[in-house]
Design a protein around this motif. Sequence first.
Motif: not given
Length: 221
Positions: A199-207
């Motif tokens: 799960p990734v917050a908006p405007n964050c880069t996925s791992p």
Amino acid sequence: MLNPTVTDILAELSSLEDPKARAVNERHGDAHGVNLSKLRGVAKRVGLSTDLARALWAADDVAGQLVALLVARPRELSADEVDGMLRSTRSAKAHDWLVNYIAKKSPFAEDLRLRWMDDPGADARAAAWSLASVRVQQTPDGLDLDALLDRVERELRDAPGREQWAMNETLAHIGIHHPALRDRAVAIGERLQVLADYPVAPNCTSPFAPAWIAEMVRRQG
């Protein structure tokens, strides 16, 4: 704080304990209840002292060990000392701080990477992969990147959580910083699908390595 003793520091940390914070921290593998901003404030007042850091670490108190990692001078700790500290950590945060604040800044970082890479302990291997990521980005000469990718391809999917995260970071940085190996790094990530659903917050880069690589390369322009 003038010439504080271990007893003084642990007493202050104890006075800062918040039971609610401890309950949250313990769920994340950290047996202490001190707000980290306040803990950093204690360390700032203590000032740098590697001897005091050694004594705090030996007291085997998690909050005290976190302060120890903030007041130690990495260059004053031997490779064996850093290795011993890693093997005696009882806290996820202490492990992360030890790797980032001590091992990565140590003059023995490469010796530690080699020592830990084939260690039977997953936490030591995780630390080795974190050190590998630094070399991939900063000093890759002499580092066999293809061999690292071979190992990632074999081991990433079934690696324990902390080791998997660090190994995935190395995979991503190879793809980001080494264009000749980018396609292979992306292909490995696509095939293994490790962290694809993280799960990734908006405007964050996925791992997820392929997404992480694509985004960082895009930013490089």
